[in-house]
Design a protein around this motif. Sequence first.
Motif, short mmCIF file in Angstrom:
data_model
loop_
_atom_site.label_atom_id
_atom_site.label_comp_id
_atom_site.label_asym_id
_atom_site.label_seq_id
_atom_site.Cartn_x
_atom_site.Cartn_y
_atom_site.Cartn_z
N UNK A 7 1.91 -7.67 6.35
CA UNK A 7 3.06 -7.46 7.23
C UNK A 7 4.33 -7.16 6.42
N UNK A 8 4.51 -7.90 5.31
CA UNK A 8 5.67 -7.64 4.45
C UNK A 8 5.59 -6.24 3.84
N UNK A 9 4.40 -5.86 3.39
CA UNK A 9 4.22 -4.53 2.82
C UNK A 9 4.46 -3.45 3.87
N UNK A 10 3.99 -3.68 5.09
CA UNK A 10 4.21 -2.70 6.16
C UNK A 10 5.71 -2.53 6.40
N UNK A 11 6.44 -3.63 6.46
CA UNK A 11 7.89 -3.55 6.65
C UNK A 11 8.60 -2.79 5.54
N UNK A 24 2.28 5.47 9.14
CA UNK A 24 1.53 4.48 8.38
C UNK A 24 0.48 3.89 9.32
N UNK A 25 -0.78 4.16 9.04
CA UNK A 25 -1.87 3.72 9.92
C UNK A 25 -2.43 2.36 9.52
N UNK A 26 -2.66 2.15 8.23
CA UNK A 26 -3.27 0.89 7.79
C UNK A 26 -2.76 0.52 6.41
N UNK A 27 -2.74 -0.77 6.16
CA UNK A 27 -2.48 -1.32 4.83
C UNK A 27 -3.55 -2.38 4.60
N UNK A 28 -4.17 -2.32 3.43
CA UNK A 28 -5.21 -3.29 3.10
C UNK A 28 -5.05 -3.67 1.63
#
Length: 165
Positions: A7-11, A24-28
């Motif tokens: 969540x932090x990376x997405x922000x 931005x579709x996904x972060x893993x």
Amino acid sequence: MSTTQSERLRGLLEPLVSSQGLDLEEIEVDSVGRKRVLRVVVDSDEGADLDQIADVSRVLSAKLDETDAMGADEYTLEVGTPGAERELREHRHYVRATERLVKFQLTEGGELVARILEVDDEGVDLEVPGVKGRKATVRRLAFEEIAKARVQVEFSRKDKKEEEA
């Protein structure tokens, strides 16, 4: 309220991806042995070409280097697109899959393979292929009826231009 690393990376990364004209579709974040891998999946209505992927990768890498979002340990950044058999989760995914063959898992049980003709806020209009020489039929599915949907790879489908010729 605690937030996860994703969540932090997405922000942190979503505004940068958007500034490049992509979603931005996904972060893993995965651990592979001693190394960590940050996988970022991006897309747009027109798709993303290799130049766009390279540009967004450079922008994300620079931002991650100037922050401690990934911590001090070494990691690898991988930026890519959803791939041929992407799962459809968001409304925009269904819109982008218009004219594509999709396998639907239905909430009431069973599955359906059909081509998306049109998408609106309530659901999708589909063309269900005919069986044993029968003509294709049109069917409507509301989003509530869809448990899961995944684009199918087609190797033998004729291009629209070929069909019209």
